[in-house]
Design a protein around this motif. Sequence first.
Motif, PDB file in Angstrom:
ATOM      1  N   VAL A   1      11.358 142.275  79.917  1.00 25.72           N
ATOM      2  CA  VAL A   1      12.209 142.804  78.517  1.00 25.72           C
ATOM      3  C   VAL A   1      12.378 144.301  78.556  1.00 25.72           C
ATOM      4  CG1 VAL A   1      12.215 142.614  76.112  1.00 25.72           C
ATOM      5  CG2 VAL A   1      11.043 140.735  77.312  1.00 25.72           C
ATOM      6  N   ALA A   2      13.602 144.600  77.995  1.00 28.86           N
ATOM      7  CA  ALA A   2      13.846 146.019  78.026  1.00 28.86           C
ATOM      8  C   ALA A   2      14.575 146.432  76.648  1.00 28.86           C
ATOM      9  CB  ALA A   2      14.876 146.827  78.837  1.00 28.86           C
ATOM     10  N   VAL A   3      14.066 147.296  75.725  1.00 28.48           N
ATOM     11  CA  VAL A   3      14.571 147.684  74.421  1.00 28.48           C
ATOM     12  C   VAL A   3      14.998 149.075  74.525  1.00 28.48           C
ATOM     13  CG1 VAL A   3      14.207 147.597  72.063  1.00 28.48           C
ATOM     14  CG2 VAL A   3      13.180 145.867  73.348  1.00 28.48           C
ATOM     15  N   ILE A   4      16.057 149.409  73.956  1.00 30.85           N
ATOM     16  CA  ILE A   4      16.220 150.962  73.550  1.00 30.85           C
ATOM     17  C   ILE A   4      17.002 151.159  72.243  1.00 30.85           C
ATOM     18  CG2 ILE A   4      18.569 150.659  74.776  1.00 30.85           C
ATOM     19  CD1 ILE A   4      18.049 153.310  76.288  1.00 30.85           C
TER      20      ILE A   4
ATOM     21  N   ASP B   1      17.548 155.135  69.801  1.00 30.58           N
ATOM     22  CA  ASP B   1      17.798 156.476  69.837  1.00 30.58           C
ATOM     23  C   ASP B   1      16.847 156.977  68.621  1.00 30.58           C
ATOM     24  OD1 ASP B   1      18.376 159.226  70.294  1.00 30.58           O
ATOM     25  OD2 ASP B   1      20.557 159.037  68.939  1.00 30.58           O
ATOM     26  N   GLY B   2      15.450 157.235  69.089  1.00 26.59           N
ATOM     27  CA  GLY B   2      14.544 157.886  68.251  1.00 26.59           C
ATOM     28  C   GLY B   2      13.649 158.811  69.016  1.00 26.59           C
ATOM     29  N   PRO B   3      12.653 159.559  68.190  1.00 26.24           N
ATOM     30  CA  PRO B   3      11.998 160.429  69.077  1.00 26.24           C
ATOM     31  C   PRO B   3      11.062 159.884  70.017  1.00 26.24           C
ATOM     32  CG  PRO B   3      11.381 160.341  66.817  1.00 26.24           C
ATOM     33  CD  PRO B   3      12.412 159.484  67.084  1.00 26.24           C
ATOM     34  N   GLU B   4      10.644 158.538  69.775  1.00 25.69           N
ATOM     35  CA  GLU B   4       9.763 157.887  70.493  1.00 25.69           C
ATOM     36  C   GLU B   4      10.343 156.457  70.933  1.00 25.69           C
ATOM     37  OE1 GLU B   4       6.884 158.857  71.977  1.00 25.69           O
ATOM     38  OE2 GLU B   4       6.919 160.963  70.911  1.00 25.69           O
ATOM     39  N   PRO B   5       9.908 155.771  71.932  1.00 24.87           N
ATOM     40  CA  PRO B   5      10.224 154.256  72.156  1.00 24.87           C
ATOM     41  C   PRO B   5       9.884 153.603  70.962  1.00 24.87           C
ATOM     42  CG  PRO B   5       9.085 155.388  74.137  1.00 24.87           C
ATOM     43  CD  PRO B   5       9.009 156.283  73.023  1.00 24.87           C
ATOM     44  N   VAL B   6      10.866 152.749  70.602  1.00 16.14           N
ATOM     45  CA  VAL B   6      10.398 151.854  69.558  1.00 16.14           C
ATOM     46  C   VAL B   6       9.964 150.411  70.081  1.00 16.14           C
ATOM     47  CG1 VAL B   6      12.262 152.695  67.892  1.00 16.14           C
ATOM     48  CG2 VAL B   6      12.860 150.821  69.089  1.00 16.14           C
ATOM     49  N   THR B   7       9.109 149.845  69.424  1.00 18.12           N
ATOM     50  CA  THR B   7       8.363 148.615  69.896  1.00 18.12           C
ATOM     51  C   THR B   7       9.353 147.226  68.962  1.00 18.12           C
ATOM     52  OG1 THR B   7       6.942 148.507  67.843  1.00 18.12           O
ATOM     53  CG2 THR B   7       6.158 149.508  70.246  1.00 18.12           C
ATOM     54  N   PRO B   8       9.375 146.200  69.631  1.00 19.60           N
ATOM     55  CA  PRO B   8       9.965 145.217  68.853  1.00 19.60           C
ATOM     56  C   PRO B   8       9.214 144.803  67.346  1.00 19.60           C
ATOM     57  CG  PRO B   8       9.521 144.702  71.106  1.00 19.60           C
ATOM     58  CD  PRO B   8       8.793 145.728  70.935  1.00 19.60           C
TER      59      PRO B   8
ATOM     60  N   MET C   1      10.104 149.784  76.713  1.00 23.46           N
ATOM     61  CA  MET C   1      10.816 150.511  75.554  1.00 23.46           C
ATOM     62  C   MET C   1      11.391 151.813  75.816  1.00 23.46           C
ATOM     63  SD  MET C   1       7.744 148.662  73.382  1.00 23.46           S
ATOM     64  CE  MET C   1       6.832 149.244  74.831  1.00 23.46           C
ATOM     65  N   ALA C   2      12.571 152.109  75.441  1.00 29.67           N
ATOM     66  CA  ALA C   2      12.944 153.377  76.080  1.00 29.67           C
ATOM     67  C   ALA C   2      13.756 154.141  74.739  1.00 29.67           C
ATOM     68  CB  ALA C   2      14.007 153.264  77.214  1.00 29.67           C
ATOM     69  N   THR C   3      14.069 155.632  74.984  1.00 27.45           N
ATOM     70  CA  THR C   3      14.877 156.170  74.052  1.00 27.45           C
ATOM     71  C   THR C   3      15.905 156.741  74.975  1.00 27.45           C
ATOM     72  OG1 THR C   3      13.735 158.319  74.871  1.00 27.45           O
ATOM     73  CG2 THR C   3      12.951 157.447  73.094  1.00 27.45           C
ATOM     74  N   LEU C   4      16.873 156.976  74.391  1.00 27.40           N
ATOM     75  CA  LEU C   4      18.218 157.482  74.639  1.00 27.40           C
ATOM     76  C   LEU C   4      17.934 158.923  75.779  1.00 27.40           C
ATOM     77  CD1 LEU C   4      21.067 157.141  72.012  1.00 27.40           C
ATOM     78  CD2 LEU C   4      20.454 155.319  74.062  1.00 27.40           C
ATOM     79  N   SER C   5      17.130 159.567  75.539  1.00 27.70           N
ATOM     80  CA  SER C   5      16.701 160.792  76.353  1.00 27.70           C
ATOM     81  C   SER C   5      15.944 160.271  77.413  1.00 27.70           C
ATOM     82  CB  SER C   5      16.068 161.689  75.509  1.00 27.70           C
ATOM     83  OG  SER C   5      14.867 161.215  75.146  1.00 27.70           O
ATOM     84  N   GLY C   6      15.497 159.094  77.515  1.00 27.54           N
ATOM     85  CA  GLY C   6      14.625 158.882  78.886  1.00 27.54           C
ATOM     86  C   GLY C   6      13.264 158.576  78.898  1.00 27.54           C
TER      87      GLY C   6
ATOM     88  N   MET D   1       4.419 148.329  78.096  1.00 24.68           N
ATOM     89  CA  MET D   1       3.416 147.465  77.524  1.00 24.68           C
ATOM     90  C   MET D   1       3.821 145.883  78.163  1.00 24.68           C
ATOM     91  SD  MET D   1       3.010 148.880  73.812  1.00 24.68           S
ATOM     92  CE  MET D   1       1.218 148.140  73.196  1.00 24.68           C
ATOM     93  N   THR D   2       2.821 144.985  77.676  1.00 24.95           N
ATOM     94  CA  THR D   2       2.952 143.491  78.085  1.00 24.95           C
ATOM     95  C   THR D   2       3.266 142.667  76.857  1.00 24.95           C
ATOM     96  OG1 THR D   2       0.859 143.022  78.052  1.00 24.95           O
ATOM     97  CG2 THR D   2       1.739 143.511  80.358  1.00 24.95           C
ATOM     98  N   VAL D   3       3.744 141.621  76.921  1.00 27.78           N
ATOM     99  CA  VAL D   3       3.976 140.942  75.560  1.00 27.78           C
ATOM    100  C   VAL D   3       2.403 140.578  74.917  1.00 27.78           C
ATOM    101  CG1 VAL D   3       4.557 138.625  74.595  1.00 27.78           C
ATOM    102  CG2 VAL D   3       6.038 139.941  76.160  1.00 27.78           C
ATOM    103  N   GLY D   4       1.375 140.449  75.699  1.00 25.83           N
ATOM    104  CA  GLY D   4       0.228 140.162  75.334  1.00 25.83           C
ATOM    105  C   GLY D   4      -0.222 141.524  74.400  1.00 25.83           C
ATOM    106  N   GLU D   5      -0.033 142.616  75.163  1.00 29.59           N
ATOM    107  CA  GLU D   5      -0.569 144.056  74.588  1.00 29.59           C
ATOM    108  C   GLU D   5       0.039 143.956  73.311  1.00 29.59           C
ATOM    109  OE1 GLU D   5      -1.552 146.828  78.208  1.00 29.59           O
ATOM    110  OE2 GLU D   5       0.370 146.350  77.646  1.00 29.59           O
ATOM    111  N   LEU D   6       1.744 143.720  73.268  1.00 29.84           N
ATOM    112  CA  LEU D   6       2.214 143.862  71.843  1.00 29.84           C
ATOM    113  C   LEU D   6       1.800 142.829  70.688  1.00 29.84           C
ATOM    114  CD1 LEU D   6       5.880 144.416  73.287  1.00 29.84           C
ATOM    115  CD2 LEU D   6       4.559 146.157  71.974  1.00 29.84           C
ATOM    116  N   LEU D   7       1.375 141.794  71.286  1.00 30.20           N
ATOM    117  CA  LEU D   7       1.162 140.783  70.107  1.00 30.20           C
ATOM    118  C   LEU D   7      -0.103 139.844  70.664  1.00 30.20           C
ATOM    119  CD1 LEU D   7       1.822 139.345  67.602  1.00 30.20           C
ATOM    120  CD2 LEU D   7       3.024 137.559  68.749  1.00 30.20           C
ATOM    121  N   PRO D   8      -1.409 140.493  70.515  1.00 27.38           N
ATOM    122  CA  PRO D   8      -2.542 140.033  70.802  1.00 27.38           C
ATOM    123  C   PRO D   8      -2.813 138.754  69.868  1.00 27.38           C
ATOM    124  CG  PRO D   8      -3.145 142.054  69.780  1.00 27.38           C
ATOM    125  CD  PRO D   8      -1.442 141.881  70.226  1.00 27.38           C
ATOM    126  N   GLY D   9      -3.197 137.783  70.306  1.00 26.03           N
ATOM    127  CA  GLY D   9      -3.630 136.529  69.349  1.00 26.03           C
ATOM    128  C   GLY D   9      -2.261 135.872  68.806  1.00 26.03           C
ATOM    129  N   ALA D  10      -1.287 136.019  69.614  1.00 27.65           N
ATOM    130  CA  ALA D  10      -0.115 135.356  69.073  1.00 27.65           C
ATOM    131  C   ALA D  10      -0.374 133.866  68.769  1.00 27.65           C
ATOM    132  CB  ALA D  10       0.973 135.391  70.370  1.00 27.65           C
TER     133      ALA D  10
END
Length: 129
Positions: free
Chosen positions: A69-72, A74-81, A101-106, A111-120
């Motif tokens: 997965v990739a998400v981008i 335009d913010g100061p930090e990469p945004v999480t889902p 997860m990325a910003t337009l500035s690079g 992270m992994t899906v499991g790290e983003l949503l432990p105990g899914a």
Amino acid sequence: MLIEAARAVRENAHAPYSRFKVGAAVLAADGKVYVGCNVENIASPEGTCAEAGAIAAMVAAGQREITEVAVIADGPEPVTPCGGCRQKLAEFAGAHVKVTMATLSGTTRVMTVGELLPGAFSVAQMGER
């Protein structure tokens, strides 16, 4: 590859209210990339997240497994889902699947899906049906 696809589709986002465009790309088990962008609606919260759009495109194409997965945005930090999209990703991706997860500035964060949503929430928690 995925970040570039997410960056390109981000330009198509419909974000007249927040002006915060987001693009997402998922790599399916068939090797194809499916993309989505956020679509806001004046009747908030009836909009659609970029990740949900990419997942819907993948499912519409007959695929059911996400391998990356990739998400981008335009913010100061990469945004999480968002929380809802984390659960949507967990429906189609294993806990080990990489999410970049990325910003337009690079700036990127991985992270992994499991790290983003432990105990899914999963079908295992529903017991026998």
